[in-house]
Design a protein around this motif. Structure first.
Motif, mmCIF file in Angstrom:
data_model
loop_
_atom_site.group_PDB
_atom_site.id
_atom_site.type_symbol
_atom_site.label_atom_id
_atom_site.label_comp_id
_atom_site.label_asym_id
_atom_site.label_seq_id
_atom_site.Cartn_x
_atom_site.Cartn_y
_atom_site.Cartn_z
ATOM 1 N N ALA A 186 0.849 -1.183 0.000
ATOM 2 C CA ALA A 186 0.000 0.000 0.000
ATOM 3 C C ALA A 186 0.884 1.232 0.000
ATOM 4 C CB ALA A 186 -0.927 -0.004 1.213
ATOM 5 N N ARG A 187 0.275 2.406 -0.073
ATOM 6 C CA ARG A 187 1.071 3.626 -0.103
ATOM 7 C C ARG A 187 1.835 3.777 1.203
ATOM 8 N NH1 ARG A 187 -1.632 9.075 -2.195
ATOM 9 N NH2 ARG A 187 -1.867 7.660 -3.953
ATOM 10 N N GLY A 188 3.156 3.653 1.128
ATOM 11 C CA GLY A 188 4.013 3.855 2.286
ATOM 12 C C GLY A 188 4.167 2.653 3.192
ATOM 13 N N GLU A 189 3.528 1.551 2.893
ATOM 14 C CA GLU A 189 3.566 0.403 3.808
ATOM 15 C C GLU A 189 3.942 -0.873 3.058
ATOM 16 O OE1 GLU A 189 0.578 -2.007 6.880
ATOM 17 O OE2 GLU A 189 -0.110 -0.212 5.830
ATOM 18 N N TRP A 190 4.969 -1.584 3.562
ATOM 19 C CA TRP A 190 5.386 -2.852 2.964
ATOM 20 C C TRP A 190 5.731 -3.826 4.081
ATOM 21 C CZ3 TRP A 190 8.806 -6.746 2.690
ATOM 22 C CH2 TRP A 190 8.789 -7.551 1.553
ATOM 23 N N PRO A 191 5.255 -5.093 3.996
ATOM 24 C CA PRO A 191 4.214 -5.520 3.056
ATOM 25 C C PRO A 191 2.844 -5.100 3.579
ATOM 26 C CG PRO A 191 4.789 -7.342 4.472
ATOM 27 C CD PRO A 191 5.667 -6.203 4.895
ATOM 28 N N TYR A 192 1.923 -4.886 2.684
ATOM 29 C CA TYR A 192 0.555 -4.641 3.109
ATOM 30 C C TYR A 192 -0.140 -5.981 3.364
ATOM 31 C CZ TYR A 192 -3.939 -2.199 3.214
ATOM 32 O OH TYR A 192 -5.142 -1.684 3.597
ATOM 33 N N LEU A 193 0.008 -6.866 2.387
ATOM 34 C CA LEU A 193 -0.496 -8.235 2.502
ATOM 35 C C LEU A 193 0.407 -9.144 1.681
ATOM 36 C CD1 LEU A 193 -4.296 -7.493 1.976
ATOM 37 C CD2 LEU A 193 -3.285 -8.351 4.100
ATOM 38 N N ALA A 194 0.519 -10.394 2.101
ATOM 39 C CA ALA A 194 1.310 -11.379 1.360
ATOM 40 C C ALA A 194 0.572 -12.714 1.374
ATOM 41 C CB ALA A 194 2.706 -11.528 1.976
ATOM 42 N N TYR A 195 0.655 -13.440 0.260
ATOM 43 C CA TYR A 195 -0.112 -14.674 0.123
ATOM 44 C C TYR A 195 0.717 -15.781 -0.516
ATOM 45 C CZ TYR A 195 -4.217 -11.761 0.950
ATOM 46 O OH TYR A 195 -5.125 -10.902 1.499
ATOM 47 N N PRO A 210 9.061 -9.072 7.376
ATOM 48 C CA PRO A 210 9.231 -7.875 8.211
ATOM 49 C C PRO A 210 8.381 -6.746 7.652
ATOM 50 C CG PRO A 210 11.112 -8.153 6.764
ATOM 51 C CD PRO A 210 10.268 -9.382 6.594
ATOM 52 N N SER A 211 7.843 -5.907 8.532
ATOM 53 C CA SER A 211 6.967 -4.817 8.113
ATOM 54 C C SER A 211 7.612 -3.476 8.425
ATOM 55 C CB SER A 211 5.615 -4.929 8.824
ATOM 56 O OG SER A 211 4.759 -3.880 8.428
ATOM 57 N N LEU A 212 7.390 -2.487 7.540
ATOM 58 C CA LEU A 212 8.028 -1.197 7.702
ATOM 59 C C LEU A 212 7.161 -0.116 7.054
ATOM 60 C CD1 LEU A 212 10.758 -0.414 9.017
ATOM 61 C CD2 LEU A 212 11.725 -0.346 6.716
ATOM 62 N N GLY A 213 7.196 1.106 7.597
ATOM 63 C CA GLY A 213 6.461 2.235 7.044
ATOM 64 C C GLY A 213 7.351 3.169 6.258
ATOM 65 N N ASN A 214 6.740 4.177 5.638
ATOM 66 C CA ASN A 214 7.441 5.162 4.808
ATOM 67 C C ASN A 214 8.250 4.504 3.698
ATOM 68 O OD1 ASN A 214 7.702 6.749 7.825
ATOM 69 N ND2 ASN A 214 6.822 7.862 6.105
ATOM 70 N N VAL A 215 7.692 3.433 3.116
ATOM 71 C CA VAL A 215 8.358 2.710 2.030
ATOM 72 C C VAL A 215 7.760 3.176 0.705
ATOM 73 C CG1 VAL A 215 8.802 0.454 1.005
ATOM 74 C CG2 VAL A 215 8.791 0.722 3.499
ATOM 75 N N ASN A 216 8.592 3.660 -0.212
ATOM 76 C CA ASN A 216 8.069 4.078 -1.510
ATOM 77 C C ASN A 216 8.575 3.245 -2.674
ATOM 78 O OD1 ASN A 216 10.668 5.119 -1.871
ATOM 79 N ND2 ASN A 216 10.055 7.191 -1.273
ATOM 80 N N SER A 217 9.493 2.326 -2.428
ATOM 81 C CA SER A 217 9.935 1.413 -3.475
ATOM 82 C C SER A 217 10.629 0.218 -2.830
ATOM 83 C CB SER A 217 10.888 2.106 -4.452
ATOM 84 O OG SER A 217 11.156 1.276 -5.564
ATOM 85 N N ARG A 235 13.070 4.237 1.318
ATOM 86 C CA ARG A 235 12.095 4.916 2.167
ATOM 87 C C ARG A 235 12.150 6.427 1.996
ATOM 88 N NH1 ARG A 235 13.026 3.318 8.044
ATOM 89 N NH2 ARG A 235 10.777 3.650 8.253
ATOM 90 N N GLY A 236 11.028 7.078 2.293
ATOM 91 C CA GLY A 236 10.930 8.525 2.194
ATOM 92 C C GLY A 236 9.485 8.925 2.008
ATOM 93 N N SER A 237 9.258 10.144 1.552
ATOM 94 C CA SER A 237 7.915 10.599 1.254
ATOM 95 C C SER A 237 7.394 9.845 0.040
ATOM 96 C CB SER A 237 7.920 12.103 0.985
ATOM 97 O OG SER A 237 6.644 12.550 0.625
ATOM 98 N N THR A 238 6.143 9.392 0.096
ATOM 99 C CA THR A 238 5.633 8.573 -0.998
ATOM 100 C C THR A 238 5.313 9.386 -2.247
ATOM 101 O OG1 THR A 238 3.403 8.729 -0.069
ATOM 102 C CG2 THR A 238 4.713 6.806 0.517
ATOM 103 N N ARG A 239 4.967 10.643 -2.078
ATOM 104 C CA ARG A 239 4.720 11.480 -3.250
ATOM 105 C C ARG A 239 4.867 12.942 -2.862
ATOM 106 N NH1 ARG A 239 -0.271 10.877 -7.595
ATOM 107 N NH2 ARG A 239 0.769 11.954 -9.285
ATOM 108 N N PRO A 240 6.089 13.446 -2.768
ATOM 109 C CA PRO A 240 6.284 14.832 -2.341
ATOM 110 C C PRO A 240 5.805 15.815 -3.398
ATOM 111 C CG PRO A 240 8.357 13.885 -3.057
ATOM 112 C CD PRO A 240 7.362 12.758 -3.051
ATOM 113 N N SER A 241 5.314 16.961 -2.933
ATOM 114 C CA SER A 241 4.964 18.036 -3.858
ATOM 115 C C SER A 241 6.234 18.577 -4.500
ATOM 116 C CB SER A 241 4.242 19.161 -3.112
ATOM 117 O OG SER A 241 3.018 18.720 -2.584
#
Length: 369
Positions: A186-195, A210-217, A235-241
């Motif tokens: 999801a936006r900024g979150e990895w993994p969101y779901l895994a199957y 392992p789960s982590l926030g502020n992930v953009n790639s 990691r960083g801002s997912t879509r900076p202005s």
């Protein structure tokens, strides 16, 4: 490699079956680019040669994750593209001579839940590639390919990664059992779901990662050469202005104004020519044209048709410049084009910049990550 486009993803495949890898660049709300490998260390732009008219007719389609795969088992690579809120999914079928035809509608792949990712996988192990389309809308399409080459919605929506705002997905072997698991982000979150997708219904294995926030790639690969799939999270801002030059007469910008941002949130620039301002919001559909304003020096204009994300361009005679700003909270994508060169581009109040967060590497071992 010539041409400019905002990518938001690229795919590598063999357009013309010459065993040299070619590159497709998505063209996020812009005309895409297709680069054919000459097999001599250079590429040639064959976008117009590849286009059957779809991209020319709808250049601003919000194209996202794409993948090459031989869906029809005829020995050449076809191209599957996820299209987000502006329109329908695209499946480009290779004709065997390096040209393609877009056939998503007739193959039942047109509806794609505002897809951010499109991919192929053989879910039912029958030797034919099945399809995945998932993205911003709260749902995902998992379709079997039937014996006639079209796709059914046999297990339709709700099977996996069916929550809102899926940004990308990939396949990795989590537990070194020789089969690939499906991981959604999801936006900024990895993994969101895994199957585990070995059998249907899929088995949720999110807890094994392992789960982590502020992930953009995310980049996956065997970085320590132990034959297990490792994970590198950027990691960083997912879509900076921001606002930046696309070429000498064109500026492109993304605004995501939040509470507390300054009233002059935007950018300014100088040019001796007249300008055209084109504005979209993030919820634009194919049936909604962007708001276009043509202005000469001394004039001002706003896209007042859409007050929920109003953007204004104002001539500032005292500073001999144009000021482009968003008066209220909202999100918008802006293109400024001038009849003459643009100079002295300055951002104002765009504090939503990239975050100074270090990347994180997880190594896959016999005991887990």
């Amino acid at each position: 490699m010539t041409g400019f486009t905002e990518s938001w993803g690229a795919a590598i495949g063999d357009f013309n079956s010459d065993n040299c890898l070619d590159i497709f660049v998505n063209g996020h709300r812009d005309y895409p680019r297709a680069y054919r490998n000459t097999c001599t260390g250079t590429f040639e732009d064959v976008t117009y040669e590849m286009d059957d008219g779809t991209w020319i007719e709808l250049p601003q389609d919000d194209k996202h994750g794409a993948v090459f795969g031989d869906y029809d088992n005829d020995g050449d690579d076809d191209l599957f593209i996820g299209v987000s809120v502006t329109g329908d999914g695209q499946l480009w079928v290779n004709q065997g001579d390096g040209t393609f035809l877009e056939r998503a509608s007739e193959l039942n792949l047109r509806s794609d839940f505002a897809a951010r990712i499109a991919s192929f996988v053989d879910f039912n192990h029958d030797g034919k590639l099945d399809s995945i389309q998932m993205g911003l809308a709260p749902g995902s399409y998992f379709r079997y390919q039937n014996s006639f080459g079209t796709f059914s919605t046999q297990f339709g929506t709700g099977q996996a990664c069916n929550q809102e705002d899926i940004n990308f997905a990939h396949f990795i072997d989590i537990n070194d059992d020789g089969t690939l698991e499906l991981v959604c982000a999801a936006r900024g979150e990895w993994p969101y779901l895994a199957y585990d997708i070995t059998n249907i219904p899929f088995v949720d294995v999110t807890a094994s990662l392992p789960s982590l926030g502020n992930v953009n790639s995310v980049i996956v690969g065997d970085f320590d050469r132990n034959l297990r799939t490792d994970v590198l999270m950027i990691r960083g801002s997912t879509r900076p202005s921001g606002a930046a030059f696309a070429n000498s007469q064109r500026v492109e910008a993304w605004f995501a104004r939040n509470p507390g941002d300054p009233s002059n949130y935007g950018f300014n620039f100088q040019t001796g020519g007249s300008i055209t301002m084109t504005v979209w919001n993030r919820d634009l559909s194919r049936n909604e044209a962007p708001f276009v304003t043509n202005l000469n020096q001394g004039q001002s204009g706003c896209n007042s048709q859409f007050a929920d994300y109003q953007v204004c361009a104002t001539w500032n005679g005292g500073q001999n410049r144009w000021d482009v700003h968003m008066p209220d909270e909202g999100q918008a994508y802006i293109i400024i084009e001038s009849t003459q060169n643009i100079s002295n581009l300055n951002e104002v109040g765009l504090s939503n910049r990239d975050l100074p967060i270090p990347a994180r590497m997880y190594f896959n071992t016999a005991g887990g990550f």
